[in-house]
Write a protein that holds these residues in place. Structure first.
Motif, PDB file in Angstrom:
ATOM      1  N   ILE A  29      45.611 139.765 -58.258  1.00 49.93           N
ATOM      2  CA  ILE A  29      44.888 138.486 -58.198  1.00 49.93           C
ATOM      3  C   ILE A  29      45.534 137.552 -57.168  1.00 49.93           C
ATOM      4  O   ILE A  29      46.702 137.720 -56.808  1.00 49.93           O
ATOM      5  CB  ILE A  29      44.829 137.791 -59.575  1.00 49.93           C
ATOM      6  N   ALA A  30      44.751 136.558 -56.724  1.00 50.06           N
ATOM      7  CA  ALA A  30      45.251 135.552 -55.775  1.00 50.06           C
ATOM      8  C   ALA A  30      44.892 134.166 -56.321  1.00 50.06           C
ATOM      9  O   ALA A  30      43.896 133.565 -55.920  1.00 50.06           O
ATOM     10  CB  ALA A  30      44.629 135.762 -54.401  1.00 50.06           C
ATOM     11  N   PRO A  31      45.694 133.665 -57.274  1.00 49.34           N
ATOM     12  CA  PRO A  31      45.360 132.391 -57.917  1.00 49.34           C
ATOM     13  C   PRO A  31      45.544 131.187 -56.999  1.00 49.34           C
ATOM     14  O   PRO A  31      46.250 131.262 -55.988  1.00 49.34           O
ATOM     15  CB  PRO A  31      46.331 132.320 -59.093  1.00 49.34           C
ATOM     16  N   LEU A  32      44.899 130.090 -57.387  1.00 49.36           N
ATOM     17  CA  LEU A  32      45.139 128.816 -56.709  1.00 49.36           C
ATOM     18  C   LEU A  32      46.616 128.472 -56.824  1.00 49.36           C
ATOM     19  O   LEU A  32      47.283 128.869 -57.787  1.00 49.36           O
ATOM     20  CB  LEU A  32      44.302 127.707 -57.356  1.00 49.36           C
ATOM     21  N   LEU A  33      47.104 127.699 -55.870  1.00 53.78           N
ATOM     22  CA  LEU A  33      48.530 127.378 -55.811  1.00 53.78           C
ATOM     23  C   LEU A  33      48.786 125.935 -56.230  1.00 53.78           C
ATOM     24  O   LEU A  33      47.864 125.111 -56.290  1.00 53.78           O
ATOM     25  CB  LEU A  33      49.046 127.605 -54.386  1.00 53.78           C
ATOM     26  N   ALA A 135      40.633 136.178 -62.168  1.00 44.55           N
ATOM     27  CA  ALA A 135      39.778 137.222 -62.757  1.00 44.55           C
ATOM     28  C   ALA A 135      40.010 138.554 -62.046  1.00 44.55           C
ATOM     29  O   ALA A 135      40.235 138.592 -60.840  1.00 44.55           O
ATOM     30  CB  ALA A 135      38.311 136.813 -62.648  1.00 44.55           C
ATOM     31  N   PHE A 136      39.940 139.626 -62.824  1.00 46.47           N
ATOM     32  CA  PHE A 136      40.023 140.966 -62.247  1.00 46.47           C
ATOM     33  C   PHE A 136      39.077 141.896 -63.005  1.00 46.47           C
ATOM     34  O   PHE A 136      38.566 141.537 -64.069  1.00 46.47           O
ATOM     35  CB  PHE A 136      41.473 141.490 -62.267  1.00 46.47           C
ATOM     36  N   VAL A 160      43.445 136.886 -66.120  1.00 41.47           N
ATOM     37  CA  VAL A 160      44.882 137.048 -66.355  1.00 41.47           C
ATOM     38  C   VAL A 160      45.328 135.811 -67.142  1.00 41.47           C
ATOM     39  O   VAL A 160      44.986 134.689 -66.770  1.00 41.47           O
ATOM     40  CB  VAL A 160      45.653 137.144 -65.022  1.00 41.47           C
ATOM     41  N   PRO A 161      46.055 135.978 -68.254  1.00 43.12           N
ATOM     42  CA  PRO A 161      46.519 134.804 -68.999  1.00 43.12           C
ATOM     43  C   PRO A 161      47.282 133.843 -68.086  1.00 43.12           C
ATOM     44  O   PRO A 161      48.143 134.269 -67.312  1.00 43.12           O
ATOM     45  CB  PRO A 161      47.432 135.407 -70.072  1.00 43.12           C
ATOM     46  N   ALA A 162      46.927 132.573 -68.175  1.00 42.50           N
ATOM     47  CA  ALA A 162      47.510 131.586 -67.259  1.00 42.50           C
ATOM     48  C   ALA A 162      47.571 130.217 -67.910  1.00 42.50           C
ATOM     49  O   ALA A 162      46.714 129.871 -68.737  1.00 42.50           O
ATOM     50  CB  ALA A 162      46.671 131.509 -65.984  1.00 42.50           C
ATOM     51  N   VAL A 163      48.576 129.454 -67.534  1.00 39.40           N
ATOM     52  CA  VAL A 163      48.707 128.060 -67.970  1.00 39.40           C
ATOM     53  C   VAL A 163      48.915 127.207 -66.725  1.00 39.40           C
ATOM     54  O   VAL A 163      49.806 127.491 -65.908  1.00 39.40           O
ATOM     55  CB  VAL A 163      49.892 127.871 -68.943  1.00 39.40           C
ATOM     56  N   PHE A 164      48.072 126.190 -66.582  1.00 40.97           N
ATOM     57  CA  PHE A 164      48.192 125.240 -65.475  1.00 40.97           C
ATOM     58  C   PHE A 164      48.449 123.854 -66.059  1.00 40.97           C
ATOM     59  O   PHE A 164      47.829 123.491 -67.059  1.00 40.97           O
ATOM     60  CB  PHE A 164      46.897 125.182 -64.655  1.00 40.97           C
ATOM     61  N   ILE A 165      49.328 123.105 -65.444  1.00 42.70           N
ATOM     62  CA  ILE A 165      49.459 121.682 -65.784  1.00 42.70           C
ATOM     63  C   ILE A 165      48.839 120.916 -64.631  1.00 42.70           C
ATOM     64  O   ILE A 165      49.178 121.127 -63.461  1.00 42.70           O
ATOM     65  CB  ILE A 165      50.920 121.265 -66.014  1.00 42.70           C
ATOM     66  N   LEU A 166      47.878 120.038 -64.988  1.00 41.59           N
ATOM     67  CA  LEU A 166      47.089 119.322 -63.989  1.00 41.59           C
ATOM     68  C   LEU A 166      47.265 117.816 -64.132  1.00 41.59           C
ATOM     69  O   LEU A 166      47.400 117.302 -65.251  1.00 41.59           O
ATOM     70  CB  LEU A 166      45.599 119.642 -64.175  1.00 41.59           C
ATOM     71  N   ASN A 167      47.190 117.112 -63.002  1.00 42.69           N
ATOM     72  CA  ASN A 167      47.112 115.655 -63.073  1.00 42.69           C
ATOM     73  C   ASN A 167      45.640 115.245 -63.218  1.00 42.69           C
ATOM     74  O   ASN A 167      44.753 116.100 -63.267  1.00 42.69           O
ATOM     75  CB  ASN A 167      47.794 114.998 -61.865  1.00 42.69           C
ATOM     76  N   VAL A 168      45.377 113.952 -63.284  1.00 40.84           N
ATOM     77  CA  VAL A 168      44.004 113.490 -63.538  1.00 40.84           C
ATOM     78  C   VAL A 168      43.063 113.721 -62.355  1.00 40.84           C
ATOM     79  O   VAL A 168      41.854 113.566 -62.485  1.00 40.84           O
ATOM     80  CB  VAL A 168      43.982 111.991 -63.954  1.00 40.84           C
TER      81      VAL A 168
END
Length: 199
Positions: A29-33, A135-136, A160-168
């Motif tokens: 996969i190539a997730p957002l950075l 996704a794969f 793929v299981p993932a956790v992102f911390i995002l600002n508003v």
């Protein structure tokens, strides 16, 4: 009649192309950075209502979780662990949103079983999972359960299981992505990162 047949074949072709375009393996996969934005999408809630994800994120810093589905014991253990961390995350000014390919009805089953207070959303078509780059192509042995729990919408992809911390602004400030679905972020690490980012 020819037009209808051509249209049907075109649609099937597009579907096959989209499936084949997905990475074959979780490790490809190539997730957002970090620094990139989560795209705007409308997903379904447990009550089968439309929820604008960006609008939700704009209200509060967010712990955004992608999981495989309520059928996955590792995902259920992770969701339960997040429930234990929720009060501390709320106190730090965060909300938790968890997303899977499960249909709203399947989400409700998970919600009732795990007694979760945070929001579960359905991404059965995989639009957000694909846009985020996690996704794969689902292995053959997963297709029947994915089809059942998405109520016929998905039999082709897994996130793929993932956790992102995002600002508003929906910008990624931290991410933890695990191609080995048995490994998940610990509450201690998640809370430590959330504390550090909220300062």
């Amino acid at each position: 009649m020819k037009k209808i047949i051509c249209l049907a074949l075109f649609t099937i072709g597009l579907s096959a192309y989209a499936q084949n375009n997905l990475p074959k393996l979780a490790t490809e996969i190539a997730p957002l950075l970090i620094g990139e934005k989560i795209p705007t999408f409308t997903l379904k809630s447990v009550e089968n209502k439309d929820v604008n994800v960006t609008e939700l994120i704009s209200k509060k810093r967010t712990v955004l979780v992608f999981y495989r589905g309520g059928w996955c014991p590792y995902c259920n253990a992770h969701l339960a662990a997040l429930a234990e961390a929720e009060k501390e995350l709320l106190d730090l000014g965060y909300q938790i949103i968890a997303i899977s390919p499960d249909a709203p009805k399947s989400l409700k089953g998970t919600d009732d079983k795990e007694k979760l207070n945070y929001l579960l959303l359905s991404d059965s078509a995989g639009e957000l999972s694909k846009a985020v780059g996690i996704a794969f192509q689902a292995p053959e042995n997963y297709k029947a359960i994915l089809n059942k729990d998405s109520e016929g919408v998905n039999s082709s992809f897994l996130p793929v299981p993932a956790v992102f911390i995002l600002n508003v602004n929906a910008e990624i400030e931290f991410e933890y992505i695990t191609p080995n679905f048995k490994n998940r972020i610990s509450n201690d690490l998640l809370i430590a990162v959330a504390k550090s980012l909220s300062k």
